[in-house]
Scaffold this active site. Structure first.
Site, PDB file in Angstrom:
ATOM      1  N   ARG A 235       1.041  -1.281  -0.177  1.00 47.47           N
ATOM      2  CA  ARG A 235      -0.054   0.226   0.512  1.00 47.47           C
ATOM      3  C   ARG A 235       1.015   1.181  -0.060  1.00 47.47           C
ATOM      4  NH1 ARG A 235      -5.060  -0.066  -1.136  1.00 47.47           N
ATOM      5  NH2 ARG A 235      -5.931   1.231  -0.026  1.00 47.47           N
ATOM      6  N   GLU A 264      -2.874   7.863  -5.573  1.00 49.05           N
ATOM      7  CA  GLU A 264      -3.737   6.590  -6.500  1.00 49.05           C
ATOM      8  C   GLU A 264      -3.096   7.709  -7.853  1.00 49.05           C
ATOM      9  OE1 GLU A 264      -4.962   2.997  -7.270  1.00 49.05           O
ATOM     10  OE2 GLU A 264      -4.379   4.127  -5.616  1.00 49.05           O
ATOM     11  N   HIS A 284      -0.531   0.810 -10.314  1.00 39.57           N
ATOM     12  CA  HIS A 284      -1.267  -0.147  -9.249  1.00 39.57           C
ATOM     13  C   HIS A 284      -2.270  -0.856 -10.039  1.00 39.57           C
ATOM     14  CE1 HIS A 284      -3.796   0.780  -5.781  1.00 39.57           C
ATOM     15  NE2 HIS A 284      -2.956  -1.247  -5.531  1.00 39.57           N
TER      16      HIS A 284
END
Length: 317
Positions: A235, A264, A284
């Site tokens: 993460r 993100e 991601h």
């Protein structure tokens, strides 16, 4: 009674249709959105009349939750759930469930894709051969025989350990609790300083929490071998990004494969990792395989259907 799917789940229409039919049979309406909300106000407009919200990684703030007076259950189609305001959910006694285990194989496989991309200079090799060049300056390194440190030995970390063992690596692990299955693989649990100082490959698989934020920082990078590579598929935030970039640019470590960031993707162009040396970056995608997305959706659907029937699985709050 209403279930709102707040954003696209990335699965085929048959899976969605089957879920809709089951929910309708239980006297719930289903409203489905296949785009991200444009703003918190848009998210509120989509969700305000819902008893259940299904989402992936869209941030569900206290503002949104507070604006949904009927909300009783949130199904997070993701393993991580730090993007949902659990404090507000606890105030309201809102059930929150996640989808553990759906991407174990997908994340573990991309971990090794990043490892070999870094160790064997795959991206520079691809670029040079297209330009008519040779292997000069692109001699790589083997994984076999290396010390492989795994930070976080949950399901994904253990799958990574299993694969690393098959490649002939010596295994070190760092985790809050020692796992018997790790010992069975020959994984040796050590403290964090020992792991980062002795490992040739360091792969991070811990969730993000107040205890793991910036778990890997300047102090840990200073302890690493100059030949070490670091793989980040956990993460964003478990590694301090500026310290990470400094370690790469200064030669404190040899390279990195990075799939997750504090922000993100798309990333701001001033993110220090974009200009760091010897890196392979992906947006991601570790979890993003067709197989994993289908598993994820079906677990999230099952969480809702069981809740409607008075049962709860995969509860995190």
């Amino acid at each position: 009674m209403k279930v709102t799917i707040l954003q696209s789940l990335g699965v085929n229409s048959k899976d969605i249709a089957a879920f809709r039919a089951k929910v309708l049979s239980k006297n719930y309406q289903v409203e489905i959105f296949d785009t991200l909300p444009e703003s918190e106000d848009d998210a509120i407009n989509r969700s305000k009349d819902s008893e259940v919200i299904l989402l992936v990684n869209y941030p569900l703030s206290s503002k949104i939750i507070s604006a949904c007076p009927k909300l009783q259950m949130i199904s997070v189609a993701f393993t991580g759930y730090d993007h949902v305001d659990l404090v507000e959910c606890k105030k309201r006694n809102i059930i929150v469930c996640n989808t553990p285990g759906y991407a174990t194989n997908s994340v573990a496989e991309l971990t090794f894709g990043l490892i070999f991309s870094v160790l064997r200079n795959i991206i520079p090799c691809n670029e040079i051969v297209r330009k008519g060049g040779t292997r000069q300056g692109l001699i790589g390194n083997e994984l076999h025989g290396k010390t492989f440190g795994i930070i976080g030995t949950g399901a994904i970390g253990m799958q990574v350990a299993t694969i690393a063992k098959a490649f002939g690596c010596n295994l070190l692990g760092y985790n809050r609790t020692e796992k018997p299955e790790g010992a069975a693989l020959g994984l040796k649990y050590v403290d964090l300083k020992t792991l980062v100082s002795q490992s040739d490959v360091i792969s991070v698989h811990t969730p993000l929490s107040s205890q793991t934020k910036n778990l890997i920082d300047k102090t840990e990078f200073d302890l690493m071998k100059s030949s070490a590579i670091v793989i980040q598929t956990s993460r964003g935030g478990t590694i301090n990004e500026d310290a990470f970039a400094d370690a790469l640019n200064s030669g404190k470590i040899a390279g990195a494969g990075i799939d997750v960031f504090v922000q993100e993707p798309p990333l701001n162009q001033d993110n220090s990792l974009l200009k760091a040396k010897n890196t392979v970056l992906t947006p991601h995608v570790a979890f993003a395989t067709k197989e994993a997305l289908s598993r994820r959706a079906n677990i999230a659907f099952a969480n809702i259907l069981l809740w409607i029937d008075g049962s709860v699985q995969n509860k995190v709050s």
